[in-house]
Scaffold this motif. Structure first.
Motif, PDB file in Angstrom:
ATOM      1  N   VAL A  32     -74.337  46.506  91.963  1.00 56.77           N
ATOM      2  CA  VAL A  32     -76.501  47.089  92.677  1.00 56.77           C
ATOM      3  C   VAL A  32     -77.300  46.961  90.656  1.00 56.77           C
ATOM      4  O   VAL A  32     -78.104  46.423  90.833  1.00 56.77           O
ATOM      5  N   ASP A  33     -76.768  47.163  89.574  1.00 57.08           N
ATOM      6  CA  ASP A  33     -76.876  47.150  88.308  1.00 57.08           C
ATOM      7  C   ASP A  33     -77.254  45.802  88.352  1.00 57.08           C
ATOM      8  O   ASP A  33     -78.638  45.367  87.768  1.00 57.08           O
ATOM      9  N   LEU A  34     -76.408  44.682  88.152  1.00 58.59           N
ATOM     10  CA  LEU A  34     -76.769  43.527  87.520  1.00 58.59           C
ATOM     11  C   LEU A  34     -77.800  43.247  88.954  1.00 58.59           C
ATOM     12  O   LEU A  34     -78.871  42.200  88.486  1.00 58.59           O
ATOM     13  N   GLY A  35     -78.280  43.540  89.812  1.00 56.41           N
ATOM     14  CA  GLY A  35     -78.921  42.987  90.661  1.00 56.41           C
ATOM     15  C   GLY A  35     -80.667  43.238  90.599  1.00 56.41           C
ATOM     16  O   GLY A  35     -80.973  42.671  90.165  1.00 56.41           O
ATOM     17  N   PHE A  36     -80.993  44.716  90.430  1.00 56.09           N
ATOM     18  CA  PHE A  36     -81.892  45.371  89.602  1.00 56.09           C
ATOM     19  C   PHE A  36     -82.485  44.657  87.979  1.00 56.09           C
ATOM     20  O   PHE A  36     -83.367  43.853  87.916  1.00 56.09           O
ATOM     21  N   LEU A  37     -81.292  44.909  87.480  1.00 57.72           N
ATOM     22  CA  LEU A  37     -81.581  43.128  85.902  1.00 57.72           C
ATOM     23  C   LEU A  37     -82.531  42.221  86.183  1.00 57.72           C
ATOM     24  O   LEU A  37     -82.837  42.002  85.765  1.00 57.72           O
ATOM     25  N   THR A  40     -86.420  42.641  87.325  1.00 58.92           N
ATOM     26  CA  THR A  40     -86.561  42.823  86.222  1.00 58.92           C
ATOM     27  C   THR A  40     -87.069  41.819  85.507  1.00 58.92           C
ATOM     28  O   THR A  40     -87.622  41.321  84.973  1.00 58.92           O
ATOM     29  N   PHE A  41     -85.915  41.206  85.273  1.00 58.65           N
ATOM     30  CA  PHE A  41     -85.773  39.689  84.312  1.00 58.65           C
ATOM     31  C   PHE A  41     -87.029  39.119  84.905  1.00 58.65           C
ATOM     32  O   PHE A  41     -87.736  38.376  85.043  1.00 58.65           O
ATOM     33  N   PHE A  42     -86.794  39.075  86.114  1.00 60.69           N
ATOM     34  CA  PHE A  42     -88.408  37.263  87.226  1.00 60.69           C
ATOM     35  C   PHE A  42     -89.515  38.090  87.130  1.00 60.69           C
ATOM     36  O   PHE A  42     -90.405  37.762  87.539  1.00 60.69           O
ATOM     37  N   ILE A  43     -89.940  39.794  87.188  1.00 60.66           N
ATOM     38  CA  ILE A  43     -90.462  40.034  87.288  1.00 60.66           C
ATOM     39  C   ILE A  43     -91.357  40.115  86.234  1.00 60.66           C
ATOM     40  O   ILE A  43     -92.510  39.297  86.117  1.00 60.66           O
ATOM     41  N   PHE A  44     -91.055  40.299  84.837  1.00 67.99           N
ATOM     42  CA  PHE A  44     -91.918  39.877  83.464  1.00 67.99           C
ATOM     43  C   PHE A  44     -91.933  38.988  83.137  1.00 67.99           C
ATOM     44  O   PHE A  44     -93.010  38.322  82.523  1.00 67.99           O
ATOM     45  N   THR A  45     -90.705  37.698  83.847  1.00 66.11           N
ATOM     46  CA  THR A  45     -91.330  35.906  83.350  1.00 66.11           C
ATOM     47  C   THR A  45     -92.336  35.717  84.182  1.00 66.11           C
ATOM     48  O   THR A  45     -92.639  35.249  83.671  1.00 66.11           O
ATOM     49  N   THR A  46     -92.556  36.215  85.496  1.00 65.58           N
ATOM     50  CA  THR A  46     -93.794  36.109  86.413  1.00 65.58           C
ATOM     51  C   THR A  46     -94.975  36.602  85.199  1.00 65.58           C
ATOM     52  O   THR A  46     -96.132  35.604  85.413  1.00 65.58           O
ATOM     53  N   THR A  47     -95.646  37.413  84.585  1.00 67.67           N
ATOM     54  CA  THR A  47     -96.608  38.091  84.464  1.00 67.67           C
ATOM     55  C   THR A  47     -96.535  37.109  83.100  1.00 67.67           C
ATOM     56  O   THR A  47     -97.738  37.993  83.270  1.00 67.67           O
TER      57      THR A  47
END
Length: 186
Positions: A32-37, A40-47
């Motif tokens: 679950v921690d890996l999923g959230f990481l 978060t990574f994909f949200i930051f890179t797309t914005t």
């Protein structure tokens, strides 16, 4: 925490000795921690990646009687045609046809439209140093040209630091001459 429980296989039978099976536990917290990481990574890179747009300044249409005055020596008209050809002329069309101030080229940066723009800027600088900023590039797309042709012409304006340019409607006379001249020049 998630657990997987398995029942004892021995049951209550006498005589058969079986080992006692322990329940197995699978801890899904790291997954679950890996999923959230990852989320978060994909949200930051797309914005972080934003589209880039070219600034296009159009003349004010509020006063139709107000015309822009332009010296003939400062004008360069570019007419994108089909098959990635460009018909261009200096000054007014009739004067350019008489003085051989026209041509047909392509969008090549070194030998095509870029070279024509740089030559025009150099000619203006010979008249008066610094006059290259007075160059007015008029882009008049023909019905046979496509959107990419107009973008290529605007790119050449940006690459060669042309500060004054406009996208205008092509006249019937220009359309006729450009079509005829593009067929004669190969």
């Amino acid at each position: 925490m998630a657990e997987i429980n398995t029942p004892n296989a021995a049951g209550g039978k006498a005589g058969a000795r079986r080992s006692k099976k322990l329940s197995t536990k699978v801890d899904l917290t790291p997954m679950v921690d890996l999923g959230f990481l990852l989320i978060t990574f994909f949200i930051f890179t797309t914005t972080m990646s934003e589209s880039k747009a070219m600034k296009l300044i159009m003349p004010d249409d509020s006063d139709p009687k107000k015309d822009m005055t332009l010296g003939r020596s400062n004008a360069l008209t570019v007419i994108p045609l089909a098959d990635n050809k460009v018909f261009y002329y200096h000054g007014e069309l009739n004067d350019a046809l008489k003085s051989n101030g026209w041509g047909v080229t392509n969008y090549s940066e070194m030998d095509g439209l870029g070279k024509i723009v740089r030559n025009k800027q150099a000619a203006l600088d010979k008249i008066t140093p610094g006059k290259r900023k007075d160059l007015m590039l008029m882009i008049k797309p023909s019905p046979e040209s496509n959107y990419q042709n107009v973008v290529n012409a605007l790119d050449e304006a940006m690459i060669n630091d042309v500060k004054r340019y406009a996208i205008l409607d092509i006249t019937p006379e220009e359309k006729e001459v450009a079509a005829a001249k593009s067929l004669t020049v190969h």
